[in-house]
Write a protein that holds these residues in place. Structure first.
Motif, PDB file in Angstrom:
ATOM      1  N   HIS A 242      34.812  45.954  24.191  1.00  0.00           N
ATOM      2  CA  HIS A 242      34.545  44.726  24.931  1.00  0.00           C
ATOM      3  C   HIS A 242      35.847  44.263  25.592  1.00  0.00           C
ATOM      4  N   ILE A 243      35.865  44.232  26.902  1.00  0.00           N
ATOM      5  CA  ILE A 243      37.057  43.807  27.640  1.00  0.00           C
ATOM      6  C   ILE A 243      36.892  42.333  27.981  1.00  0.00           C
ATOM      7  N   THR A 244      37.664  41.477  27.315  1.00  0.00           N
ATOM      8  CA  THR A 244      37.493  40.032  27.494  1.00  0.00           C
ATOM      9  C   THR A 244      38.769  39.308  27.914  1.00  0.00           C
ATOM     10  N   GLN A 245      39.926  39.971  27.827  1.00  0.00           N
ATOM     11  CA  GLN A 245      41.181  39.295  28.125  1.00  0.00           C
ATOM     12  C   GLN A 245      42.244  40.301  28.560  1.00  0.00           C
ATOM     13  N   ALA A 246      43.367  39.777  29.002  1.00  0.00           N
ATOM     14  CA  ALA A 246      44.477  40.628  29.451  1.00  0.00           C
ATOM     15  C   ALA A 246      45.777  40.061  28.902  1.00  0.00           C
ATOM     16  N   ALA A 247      46.699  40.948  28.525  1.00  0.00           N
ATOM     17  CA  ALA A 247      48.009  40.537  28.019  1.00  0.00           C
ATOM     18  C   ALA A 247      49.054  40.812  29.089  1.00  0.00           C
ATOM     19  N   VAL A 248      49.736  39.777  29.542  1.00  0.00           N
ATOM     20  CA  VAL A 248      50.731  39.930  30.598  1.00  0.00           C
ATOM     21  C   VAL A 248      52.059  39.322  30.169  1.00  0.00           C
ATOM     22  N   TYR A 249      53.138  39.899  30.687  1.00  0.00           N
ATOM     23  CA  TYR A 249      54.465  39.370  30.387  1.00  0.00           C
ATOM     24  C   TYR A 249      54.903  38.464  31.526  1.00  0.00           C
ATOM     25  N   VAL A 250      55.302  37.248  31.172  1.00  0.00           N
ATOM     26  CA  VAL A 250      55.791  36.288  32.155  1.00  0.00           C
ATOM     27  C   VAL A 250      57.237  35.952  31.804  1.00  0.00           C
ATOM     28  N   PRO A 251      58.184  36.194  32.721  1.00  0.00           N
ATOM     29  CA  PRO A 251      59.586  35.871  32.446  1.00  0.00           C
ATOM     30  C   PRO A 251      59.749  34.428  31.961  1.00  0.00           C
ATOM     31  N   LYS A 252      60.587  34.254  30.951  1.00  0.00           N
ATOM     32  CA  LYS A 252      60.913  32.961  30.341  1.00  0.00           C
ATOM     33  C   LYS A 252      59.796  32.415  29.450  1.00  0.00           C
ATOM     34  N   LYS A 253      58.615  33.056  29.487  1.00  0.00           N
ATOM     35  CA  LYS A 253      57.503  32.602  28.646  1.00  0.00           C
ATOM     36  C   LYS A 253      57.061  33.657  27.651  1.00  0.00           C
ATOM     37  N   GLY A 254      57.365  34.915  27.935  1.00  0.00           N
ATOM     38  CA  GLY A 254      56.972  35.991  27.037  1.00  0.00           C
ATOM     39  C   GLY A 254      55.583  36.531  27.348  1.00  0.00           C
ATOM     40  N   ILE A 255      54.956  37.147  26.341  1.00  0.00           N
ATOM     41  CA  ILE A 255      53.623  37.738  26.515  1.00  0.00           C
ATOM     42  C   ILE A 255      52.576  36.650  26.344  1.00  0.00           C
ATOM     43  N   LEU A 257      48.235  35.638  26.867  1.00  0.00           N
ATOM     44  CA  LEU A 257      46.877  36.128  27.065  1.00  0.00           C
ATOM     45  C   LEU A 257      46.224  35.325  28.162  1.00  0.00           C
ATOM     46  N   LYS A 258      45.525  35.995  29.039  1.00  0.00           N
ATOM     47  CA  LYS A 258      44.827  35.313  30.130  1.00  0.00           C
ATOM     48  C   LYS A 258      43.464  35.959  30.330  1.00  0.00           C
ATOM     49  N   ASN A 259      42.670  35.343  31.170  1.00  0.00           N
ATOM     50  CA  ASN A 259      41.370  35.929  31.485  1.00  0.00           C
ATOM     51  C   ASN A 259      41.548  37.239  32.238  1.00  0.00           C
ATOM     52  N   THR A 260      40.534  38.074  32.219  1.00  0.00           N
ATOM     53  CA  THR A 260      40.592  39.331  32.946  1.00  0.00           C
ATOM     54  C   THR A 260      40.730  39.046  34.441  1.00  0.00           C
ATOM     55  N   LYS A 261      41.098  40.076  35.205  1.00  0.00           N
ATOM     56  CA  LYS A 261      41.451  39.923  36.623  1.00  0.00           C
ATOM     57  C   LYS A 261      40.357  39.231  37.437  1.00  0.00           C
ATOM     58  N   THR A 262      39.110  39.641  37.251  1.00  0.00           N
ATOM     59  CA  THR A 262      37.984  39.017  37.945  1.00  0.00           C
ATOM     60  C   THR A 262      36.858  38.809  36.948  1.00  0.00           C
ATOM     61  N   LYS A 263      35.837  38.096  37.360  1.00  0.00           N
ATOM     62  CA  LYS A 263      34.691  37.853  36.483  1.00  0.00           C
ATOM     63  C   LYS A 263      34.047  39.164  36.054  1.00  0.00           C
ATOM     64  N   SER A 264      33.973  40.122  36.971  1.00  0.00           N
ATOM     65  CA  SER A 264      33.356  41.417  36.670  1.00  0.00           C
ATOM     66  C   SER A 264      34.245  42.289  35.790  1.00  0.00           C
ATOM     67  N   SER A 265      35.543  41.919  35.678  1.00  0.00           N
ATOM     68  CA  SER A 265      36.444  42.665  34.808  1.00  0.00           C
ATOM     69  C   SER A 265      36.123  42.406  33.340  1.00  0.00           C
ATOM     70  N   ASN A 266      35.438  41.300  33.079  1.00  0.00           N
ATOM     71  CA  ASN A 266      34.982  41.003  31.719  1.00  0.00           C
ATOM     72  C   ASN A 266      33.732  41.840  31.483  1.00  0.00           C
ATOM     73  N   ARG A 267      33.866  42.930  30.722  1.00  0.00           N
ATOM     74  CA  ARG A 267      32.794  43.920  30.671  1.00  0.00           C
ATOM     75  C   ARG A 267      32.776  44.673  29.340  1.00  0.00           C
ATOM     76  N   ILE A 268      31.746  45.455  29.158  1.00  0.00           N
ATOM     77  CA  ILE A 268      31.641  46.343  28.002  1.00  0.00           C
ATOM     78  C   ILE A 268      31.663  47.769  28.541  1.00  0.00           C
ATOM     79  N   ILE A 269      32.582  48.589  28.016  1.00  0.00           N
ATOM     80  CA  ILE A 269      32.673  49.973  28.482  1.00  0.00           C
ATOM     81  C   ILE A 269      32.406  50.930  27.327  1.00  0.00           C
ATOM     82  N   SER A 270      31.901  52.087  27.671  1.00  0.00           N
ATOM     83  CA  SER A 270      31.655  53.125  26.670  1.00  0.00           C
ATOM     84  C   SER A 270      32.945  53.900  26.424  1.00  0.00           C
ATOM     85  N   ILE A 271      33.207  54.186  25.166  1.00  0.00           N
ATOM     86  CA  ILE A 271      34.326  55.059  24.820  1.00  0.00           C
ATOM     87  C   ILE A 271      33.752  56.220  24.019  1.00  0.00           C
ATOM     88  N   SER A 272      34.394  57.356  24.077  1.00  0.00           N
ATOM     89  CA  SER A 272      33.848  58.551  23.419  1.00  0.00           C
ATOM     90  C   SER A 272      33.992  58.464  21.906  1.00  0.00           C
TER      91      SER A 272
END
Length: 410
Positions: A242-255, A257-272
């Motif tokens: 389940h892809i629900t969030q993204a971890a990004v590094y922001v200078p002076k603030k550190g890592i 968590l934010k929402n995924t890039k777009t609404k459709s980026s919030n998704r469920i993907i199959s893994i083997s």
């Protein structure tokens, strides 16, 4: 710009008009005042007239501010825009990107007065952006990507739009230019032979890196999505993530968590099942490490991340880039980055006949047309191959029919 206003009766016929103009550089509130006289004995009439004069007073202030503000240069305006708009309305990561983009804008246009920047200047700037930047190690020219050029256009549009809203400019000059249609260049990906060699060598690397690469290739995941994965996001039974969030590094603030890039980026993907099995092994190793370290293990009360440092802290998204660069150099492999495996995911799916809507969904693109624009060369290649497939099918069918017909005739 001028803000709220008020009227106050100070004498039989006199009224004080006050306009709040925000704050100055030292944080002190700016106020504009004016005293008017209304020679009418009806107080209600006086109040209404005072309100009308207040509106006129505010317009005069704004015109004066606009005339003064328009004389600041683009560098000064960028700082003003950040303080009065961007810092409060844009995501940290977006602002970091814009600050990086503005460096080149500053070199070209930064010292020009805001009200003197015309479409002709912007046309020259965007023409320059499409020229070669530097040469690569083989002596070939390198260019800004279409996505990068789009960011320059995006930032200037937002900045000048805001200047128009603030009455600093009569119009947005960016709306009067036409940048050339930007074509996506085919992404360089590994051949099957190169990919095979890569995975043979990958077997000797730490398990977490093996999983990350597979999530990018098999799952089509972005780096930021991989590092934001938590154990609760994995469905071991149905082999889903389940892809629900993204971890990004922001200078002076550190890592963060934010929402995924777009609404459709919030998704469920199959893994083997293979990836699921590797994740189970990784989880077992992580629990063992936690027991081994005891109090030295940094426990996160809010999140249970899949990928951590040796002592349980959330892993830095940039760490994967550093490892991959070393791995490629050590094994004399063709250059690529983690995003390259996401491109390989899309490319191999398209070439093998998976429909574009399914590929777009797996990648988390906002709409299939985005995928089609990026991978149009592969789609055309796959479409061209359909003619050969159908031609072979027709010839095979015709040959079989002729043989059957001949047998019946005999």
């Amino acid at each position: 710009m001028a803000g709220f206003g008020s009227v106050q009766k100070t004498g039989q016929y006199s009224w004080k008009l006050t306009i709040s103009g925000g704050f100055d550089g030292s944080g002190k509130r700016i106020r504009y005042t004016k005293t008017i006289h209304i020679t009418n004995d009806n107080e209600e009439y006086q109040r209404k007239e005072a309100q009308k004069q207040l509106a006129i007073f505010q317009q005069d202030i704004e015109k004066g501010q606009a005339a003064h503000s328009g004389k600041m240069n683009l560098n000064q305006y960028f700082d003003y825009w950040k303080k009065n708009f961007a810092n409060n309305h844009l995501a940290d990561t977006t602002l970091v990107t814009y600050e990086h983009v503005f460096k080149r804008i500053s070199k070209a246009l930064g010292n020009m007065r805001l009200d003197k920047i015309e479409p002709m200047h912007l046309n020259s700037f965007f023409t320059n952006l499409q020229e070669p930047i530097i040469q690569d190690k083989d002596g070939n020219p390198t260019y800004l990507s279409p996505a990068s050029i789009k960011k320059y256009h995006e930032l200037l549009s937002i900045m000048f739009n805001r200047a128009v809203k603030w009455n600093m400019l009569p119009y947005n000059p960016v709306t009067r230019i036409e940048i050339p249609k930007l074509k996506h260049k085919p992404k360089k990906i590994y051949t099957q032979e190169e990919l095979g060699k890569f995975f043979i060598l990958l077997e000797n690397e730490p398990l977490k890196y093996q999983i990350m690469i597979l999530l990018a290739l098999v799952g089509g995941m972005r780096r930021e999505e991989i590092f934001a994965l938590e154990w609760e996001h994995i469905d071991f039974k149905d082999h889903n993530a389940h892809i629900t969030q993204a971890a990004v590094y922001v200078p002076k603030k550190g890592i963060i968590l934010k929402n995924t890039k777009t609404k459709s980026s919030n998704r469920i993907i199959s893994i083997s099942p293979n990836i699921t099995a590797m994740l189970k092994r990784h989880k077992t190793e992580q629990v063992s490490k936690q027991l081994e370290l005891g109090d030295k293990w940094v426990k996160n009360e809010e999140h249970n991340f899949i990928f951590t440092t040796w002592n349980g802290k959330q892993a830095h998204p940039h760490s994967l880039n550093s490892w991959l660069k070393r791995f490629i150099k050590k094994n004399d492999l063709p250059a690529t980055n983690i995003h390259g495996f996401r491109h390989m995911s899309a490319s191999y799916l398209i070439v093998n006949g998976v429909d574009i809507r399914t590929v777009a969904g797996k990648l988390g693109h906002s709409k299939p047309s985005v995928t089609m624009d990026i991978y149009s060369h592969l789609i055309k290649s796959a479409e061209k191959e359909t003619a050969n497939i159908l031609d072979s099918f027709i010839q095979d069918t015709t040959t079989k029919a002729k043989i059957k017909q001949k047998k019946q005739a005999n």
